[in-house]
Scaffold this motif. Sequence first.
Motif, PDB file in Angstrom:
ATOM      1  N   ALA A   1       0.850  -1.190   0.000  1.00 26.57           N
ATOM      2  CA  ALA A   1       0.000   0.000   0.000  1.00 26.57           C
ATOM      3  C   ALA A   1       0.885   1.238   0.000  1.00 26.57           C
ATOM      4  CB  ALA A   1      -0.914   0.002   1.220  1.00 26.57           C
ATOM      5  N   LEU A   2       0.270   2.373  -0.324  1.00 29.61           N
ATOM      6  CA  LEU A   2       0.883   3.678  -0.101  1.00 29.61           C
ATOM      7  C   LEU A   2       0.096   4.363   1.013  1.00 29.61           C
ATOM      8  CD1 LEU A   2       1.413   5.009  -3.750  1.00 29.61           C
ATOM      9  CD2 LEU A   2       3.193   4.237  -2.168  1.00 29.61           C
ATOM     10  N   VAL A   3       0.803   4.999   1.936  1.00 32.04           N
ATOM     11  CA  VAL A   3       0.144   5.809   2.959  1.00 32.04           C
ATOM     12  C   VAL A   3       0.207   7.251   2.479  1.00 32.04           C
ATOM     13  CG1 VAL A   3       0.152   6.562   5.351  1.00 32.04           C
ATOM     14  CG2 VAL A   3       0.784   4.200   4.787  1.00 32.04           C
ATOM     15  N   LEU A   4      -0.955   7.806   2.161  1.00 26.56           N
ATOM     16  CA  LEU A   4      -1.040   9.130   1.564  1.00 26.56           C
ATOM     17  C   LEU A   4      -1.683  10.111   2.534  1.00 26.56           C
ATOM     18  CD1 LEU A   4      -2.273   8.050  -1.986  1.00 26.56           C
ATOM     19  CD2 LEU A   4       0.082   8.509  -1.267  1.00 26.56           C
ATOM     20  N   ARG A   5      -1.134  11.336   2.565  1.00 27.05           N
ATOM     21  CA  ARG A   5      -1.668  12.387   3.430  1.00 27.05           C
ATOM     22  C   ARG A   5      -1.862  13.640   2.597  1.00 27.05           C
ATOM     23  NH1 ARG A   5       1.904  13.170   8.435  1.00 27.05           N
ATOM     24  NH2 ARG A   5       1.104  11.046   8.769  1.00 27.05           N
ATOM     25  N   ALA A   6      -3.062  14.200   2.629  1.00 24.22           N
ATOM     26  CA  ALA A   6      -3.377  15.367   1.815  1.00 24.22           C
ATOM     27  C   ALA A   6      -2.512  16.560   2.197  1.00 24.22           C
ATOM     28  CB  ALA A   6      -4.856  15.725   1.969  1.00 24.22           C
ATOM     29  N   ASN A   7      -2.077  17.299   1.202  1.00 24.51           N
ATOM     30  CA  ASN A   7      -1.408  18.579   1.423  1.00 24.51           C
ATOM     31  C   ASN A   7      -2.511  19.621   1.576  1.00 24.51           C
ATOM     32  OD1 ASN A   7      -0.008  20.962   1.383  1.00 24.51           O
ATOM     33  ND2 ASN A   7       0.974  20.631  -0.601  1.00 24.51           N
ATOM     34  N   SER A   8      -2.791  20.023   2.791  1.00 23.23           N
ATOM     35  CA  SER A   8      -3.957  20.867   3.069  1.00 23.23           C
ATOM     36  C   SER A   8      -3.877  22.251   2.445  1.00 23.23           C
ATOM     37  CB  SER A   8      -4.162  20.991   4.584  1.00 23.23           C
ATOM     38  OG  SER A   8      -3.009  21.547   5.202  1.00 23.23           O
ATOM     39  N   SER A   9      -2.701  22.643   1.963  1.00 25.30           N
ATOM     40  CA  SER A   9      -2.605  23.940   1.286  1.00 25.30           C
ATOM     41  C   SER A   9      -3.126  23.857  -0.156  1.00 25.30           C
ATOM     42  CB  SER A   9      -1.156  24.431   1.290  1.00 25.30           C
ATOM     43  OG  SER A   9      -0.324  23.570   0.531  1.00 25.30           O
ATOM     44  N   VAL A  10      -3.302  22.610  -0.653  1.00 22.70           N
ATOM     45  CA  VAL A  10      -3.773  22.402  -2.019  1.00 22.70           C
ATOM     46  C   VAL A  10      -5.158  21.780  -2.050  1.00 22.70           C
ATOM     47  CG1 VAL A  10      -3.334  21.126  -4.171  1.00 22.70           C
ATOM     48  CG2 VAL A  10      -1.446  22.237  -2.967  1.00 22.70           C
ATOM     49  N   ILE A  11      -5.396  20.792  -1.184  1.00 23.40           N
ATOM     50  CA  ILE A  11      -6.683  20.093  -1.160  1.00 23.40           C
ATOM     51  C   ILE A  11      -7.087  19.826   0.275  1.00 23.40           C
ATOM     52  CG2 ILE A  11      -5.608  17.795  -1.361  1.00 23.40           C
ATOM     53  CD1 ILE A  11      -8.047  16.982  -3.106  1.00 23.40           C
ATOM     54  N   GLU A  12      -8.353  20.054   0.578  1.00 21.78           N
ATOM     55  CA  GLU A  12      -8.857  19.793   1.922  1.00 21.78           C
ATOM     56  C   GLU A  12      -8.773  18.294   2.218  1.00 21.78           C
ATOM     57  OE1 GLU A  12      -9.591  21.850   4.151  1.00 21.78           O
ATOM     58  OE2 GLU A  12      -9.846  23.742   3.078  1.00 21.78           O
ATOM     59  N   PRO A  13      -8.287  17.915   3.411  1.00 26.34           N
ATOM     60  CA  PRO A  13      -8.191  16.486   3.744  1.00 26.34           C
ATOM     61  C   PRO A  13      -9.517  15.745   3.603  1.00 26.34           C
ATOM     62  CG  PRO A  13      -6.949  17.794   5.318  1.00 26.34           C
ATOM     63  CD  PRO A  13      -7.694  18.777   4.450  1.00 26.34           C
ATOM     64  N   GLU A  14     -10.641  16.423   3.854  1.00 26.87           N
ATOM     65  CA  GLU A  14     -11.951  15.765   3.736  1.00 26.87           C
ATOM     66  C   GLU A  14     -12.323  15.490   2.286  1.00 26.87           C
ATOM     67  OE1 GLU A  14     -11.361  18.554   5.346  1.00 26.87           O
ATOM     68  OE2 GLU A  14     -12.033  18.369   7.436  1.00 26.87           O
ATOM     69  N   LEU A  15     -11.760  16.269   1.358  1.00 28.91           N
ATOM     70  CA  LEU A  15     -12.061  16.075  -0.064  1.00 28.91           C
ATOM     71  C   LEU A  15     -11.117  15.060  -0.711  1.00 28.91           C
ATOM     72  CD1 LEU A  15     -13.845  17.062  -2.418  1.00 28.91           C
ATOM     73  CD2 LEU A  15     -12.095  18.807  -2.894  1.00 28.91           C
ATOM     74  N   PHE A  16      -9.939  14.924  -0.156  1.00 34.74           N
ATOM     75  CA  PHE A  16      -8.894  14.088  -0.741  1.00 34.74           C
ATOM     76  C   PHE A  16      -9.331  12.646  -1.010  1.00 34.74           C
ATOM     77  CE2 PHE A  16      -4.804  11.644  -0.056  1.00 34.74           C
ATOM     78  CZ  PHE A  16      -4.301  11.893  -1.329  1.00 34.74           C
ATOM     79  N   PRO A  17      -9.975  11.945  -0.062  1.00 35.08           N
ATOM     80  CA  PRO A  17     -10.354  10.550  -0.352  1.00 35.08           C
ATOM     81  C   PRO A  17     -11.351  10.427  -1.497  1.00 35.08           C
ATOM     82  CG  PRO A  17     -11.252  11.255   1.758  1.00 35.08           C
ATOM     83  CD  PRO A  17     -10.281  12.304   1.336  1.00 35.08           C
ATOM     84  N   PHE A  18     -12.228  11.423  -1.658  1.00 32.36           N
ATOM     85  CA  PHE A  18     -13.175  11.378  -2.781  1.00 32.36           C
ATOM     86  C   PHE A  18     -12.432  11.546  -4.103  1.00 32.36           C
ATOM     87  CE2 PHE A  18     -15.806  12.865   0.809  1.00 32.36           C
ATOM     88  CZ  PHE A  18     -16.792  11.890   0.786  1.00 32.36           C
ATOM     89  N   PHE A  19     -11.442  12.424  -4.113  1.00 33.00           N
ATOM     90  CA  PHE A  19     -10.615  12.589  -5.308  1.00 33.00           C
ATOM     91  C   PHE A  19      -9.932  11.270  -5.686  1.00 33.00           C
ATOM     92  CE2 PHE A  19      -6.107  13.172  -6.533  1.00 33.00           C
ATOM     93  CZ  PHE A  19      -6.293  13.572  -7.846  1.00 33.00           C
ATOM     94  N   LEU A  20      -9.413  10.557  -4.691  1.00 33.23           N
ATOM     95  CA  LEU A  20      -8.725   9.297  -4.970  1.00 33.23           C
ATOM     96  C   LEU A  20      -9.660   8.253  -5.568  1.00 33.23           C
ATOM     97  CD1 LEU A  20      -6.371   8.824  -1.870  1.00 33.23           C
ATOM     98  CD2 LEU A  20      -5.790   9.671  -4.151  1.00 33.23           C
ATOM     99  N   HIS A  21     -10.954   8.354  -5.272  1.00 31.94           N
ATOM    100  CA  HIS A  21     -11.906   7.380  -5.800  1.00 31.94           C
ATOM    101  C   HIS A  21     -12.503   7.799  -7.140  1.00 31.94           C
ATOM    102  CE1 HIS A  21     -12.377   4.080  -2.901  1.00 31.94           C
ATOM    103  NE2 HIS A  21     -11.920   4.950  -2.020  1.00 31.94           N
TER     104      HIS A  21
END
Length: 416
Positions: A110-130
Motif C-alpha cells: 500500500a501507499l500511505v497518503l496524506r493530503a497537502n492541506s494547502s492544495v486540497i482539503e483532507p476531507e475532499l482528498f479521499p473522494f478525489f482518490l476514488h
Amino acid sequence: MSEVKTDLNSFDSRLDLNNLDKSNWKTYRFDEIAKNISERVDPNNTDLKVYIGLEHIDSESLHIKRHGTPDDVNGQKLKFYKGDIIFGRRRAYQRKAGIATCDGFCSAHALVLRANSSVIEPELFPFFLHSDQFMNRAIDISVGSLSPTINWGTLKNQSFILPPKEMQSKFINLFSSVNELVNAKTIVLNRQKVFNFSREKAGLHGENISKNDRKDTAIGLLPSSWKVVPLTEVAWFQEGPGLRKWQFTDEGIKVINVTNLVEGKLDLTLTNRHVSLEEFNAKYQHFECDENDIVIASSGNSYCKHGVVKKHDLPLMMNTSVIRFKPLDGVDFNYLNQFLKSKSFKKQIDKLITGAAQPNFGPFHLKKVLFPLPESIDEQIHIGLKLEESDDRMDLLLENLDISKQLQLSLINKVF
C-alpha cells in the motif's frame, strides 16, 4: 437507473455540476497534492495494535471496517496515522483506498497518503482518490503483469486538475451527504445479512426448537419430528457432459458454465457459447435445462455458486462443472432451493472434498450429502417462503446500495 438520474438532478441543482466553470482551476503534480508517508514499522517490535492489509480494505469504499494484529504478519510495514489514506498500490484496478480511523501500520503493498492541506482539503482528498480520473491513471501507470504495482516515483509526477480551495467545501458537503446515504444503506444491508444467516440456520434446522423437542444429528440440532435423509431421496441431479472448446458455435443451443453463476444469479450475458442444433439433437438432448432447474457450479473458485433457470433463459443446456437439481415428489422447490444455497450445504461439501488440489465435487460426493427434512410438506413450504422473502429483501437492499454507489461515483466524476 431512473432513481440515479432523479437524485443526481436534485444534487446538480445546488451546484450545477453539469456546467462547472473550471477556467480558474489549477493543475498540480500528485506530490504537490499529497505526501507519501514512508515511516517503517517492525511488527515484532511496536506498541501499535492495528494492522491493515489490502484484504481488510473493501473495493470502492472510503471506510476500513476490518483489521488484523501485529501477530498476523512479519517483515517491515508502513506506519499510518489517523486520517491518512491507505491506498492499495498493488492491483490498483481493485480501487482500494480507505481512511484510517486510528494509528497503526499497513501492508508494504500500500501507499500511505496524506493530503497537502494547502492544495486540497483532507476531507475532499479521499473522494478525489476514488474518481475515475485518478483510479484510471493509477491503473495505467502500474507495472508488472501478474501483480501490477504502482511506483511512487511514477505516481508523484502525474498531473491532476483541482478546484480552488474556496470551492472545495461545497464539494465536501455534497460528497459527504451522499457518502452518509451509502453508509446508512450499507448498515441496513449488513443487518439483513446477519438476519438472513440466523433465519437460514433456524429455518433449515427448525424454528424455535425447545429443549424437549430436539435431537442431535449429523448436521446439527433438529426438531424431533424431522428426518435426516440422503440428498438422493429428495432431489434428482445431473452433471454436465464435459463439452470441449472445438464443439462450441456462435449459434444453436446456449451452453451454461460456471462463469454464468455470479452472486446467486444466472447471468447468461457473460458467455456466448452454443452447441449446434444438429449436434444437440444427436447427442445432448437429455442435458437440456428446464424452467426452475436449480444449477450449481461444482468446480473452481466458483464452486457452490448457485442460480435458477428462468423461462427467458431457455433453450439452454449444461456444460461440465455445472450440476442441475430438481425436487422429487413430496419436496418443496423453495425449501430444496434454499438448502442448496445454504451454508449448511456448502459446509458438507467442504468436508467431503477436503484435501483436493482444487475444489471439485460431483454425484459421488452429493450422494453423501445429508438433508434436513421437515415432517410435512406444509412445513417445508412455510420455511421455504420465509427464507425466500429474506432473499428478496437482500436483493432489494443490494440494488438500492448499488444505485447509491453509482450516484456517488457520478457526482465525484462530474467534479474530478
